[in-house]
Design an enzyme around this catalytic site. Sequence first.
Site, PDB file in Angstrom:
ATOM      1  CE  LYS A 173      -2.042   3.153   3.077  1.00  0.00           C
ATOM      2  NZ  LYS A 173      -1.756   4.176   2.159  1.00  0.00           N
ATOM      3  CD  GLU A 210      13.455   4.567   8.599  1.00  0.00           C
ATOM      4  OE1 GLU A 210      13.941   5.076   9.628  1.00  0.00           O
ATOM      5  OE2 GLU A 210      13.119   5.227   7.620  1.00  0.00           O
ATOM      6  CB  CYS A 256      13.175   9.901   7.775  1.00  0.00           C
ATOM      7  SG  CYS A 256      13.991   8.628   6.873  1.00  0.00           S
ATOM      8  CD  GLU A 298      10.368  13.248  11.136  1.00  0.00           C
ATOM      9  OE1 GLU A 298       9.317  12.643  11.404  1.00  0.00           O
ATOM     10  OE2 GLU A 298      11.312  12.743  10.498  1.00  0.00           O
TER      11      GLU A 298
END
Length: 479
Positions: free
Chosen positions: A198, A273, A307, A367
Amino acid sequence: MAQAKKALAKKARKSSGRAANRSRSKTYQNYIGGRWVPSAGGEWIENINPADTRDVVGRFPSSTEEDVDRAVSAAADAFDHWRRTPAPRRAEILFRLGEILIRNKDVYAADMTREMGKVLKETGGDVQEAIDCTYYTAGEGRRLHGFTTPAEMPNKFAMCVRQPVGLCGLITPWNFPMAIPSWKLIPALVCGNTVVIKPAEDTPLSTYNLVKACEEAGVPPGVVNLVTGYGETVGAEMTNHSALRLISFTGSTDTGRLVASACAERNAICSLEMGGKNVIIVMEDADVDNAIEGAVWGAFGTSGQRCTASSRVVVHKKVYRQFANEDGATLACGGQRLTKGDQARGFFIEPTVFTDVAPHMRVAQEEIFGPVTSVIPTNSLDEAIEIANGVRYGLSAAIYTQDVNRAFHAMNETYTGIFYVNASTIGAEVHLPFGGTKATGNGHREAGTQVLDIFSEWKSVYFDYSGKLQRAQIDEVEV
Ligand code: UN1
């Protein structure tokens, strides 16, 4: 961006201005059991170009639980044949896939730029990463090393072999929409698993291109199944599906926690992750110009939407003014949305630098996933390392210094999965393990050969050729 695109997609359905363009845009389908099929629910998501929201890239299925269920059944039907196909033969198909990716690289890069906005040089790099991953990992078809080891008793042989995990669910993000799916898909396939993938709802086209290339390469029906749609429906159904033995997820830490909880409930293997708050340390002996270039590239390359992005730069006070020539604990530049000219129809934000940031501030802790970096002054290497480690994430860190002792010390003391010396925090290569500590991951590493430990299970094999009963775990050794 995901929310913004969703809101826009809703607006798009209402907007008559876009109607003409929409009718011209292509309709894509799911890939289930070797067939291209629409969603059982008949709903669609519009994939909109984030640089110009008038441009509808295509319509993709907004899939339902039923679609996931069908895809999982197809993966189950295909599993025995695929796992029994010798790994070198599986790899041959994957090498063909690599050739197809090379042939179509420019088209895939252009599609990717259109659907997610990275500049062409970077989307070319994304496709190249998928190519590199495919060749490197397909090579494992002729290795997939296990090991032999002595047994405790005579005339007994001990070894360990890798076996596929089974049916795998892969949930992938929008920022590397071909590279990251390849990091999961290729090792899953070389190990003999079948998959349901997906892609992020914002970037289904790049993963569609990858899956289409798998079909052309001769991956048998049902081995790879593509189901597009939203995380709340498709993603949730996958994470809860009892037949999916493994879920591999890349995305935010908050969503990753939901995935992990769902997997824990049903004892599924879960590889995550997630976020990062990566740091560049610049010491007073650094080549400051090189460090500035590295920081700019790490913070603003891919619009800071990696990231691994350099979202903190900890600079020794002796070179701080050279590095950040503005005073004040504040915005040194950027921070605005760009709304004029070529930028009027898309999502653009200026590169943004905060200076004199204190390590505990929100901007230095959370983040952001955008073109924003914080410059933090420091007095010493040890303080810099403390700042580096003082966030909840642990993906990538870097140091700029000419002193080898400092470089090794920082490498050893920084609790991250990736470390760079005199280079930025981005740019990990596919043959080294990729992943991080703390809230970045859950102990797994993708890429390298280490990824095989996610997509295969160890079987320890004891082979007794003594012709008699040899009793194990008896305190007196019977020879
Ligand atoms: C990511 O942003 O999720 O190391 C992956 C890098 C790239 C991968 C980034 N090779 O920056």
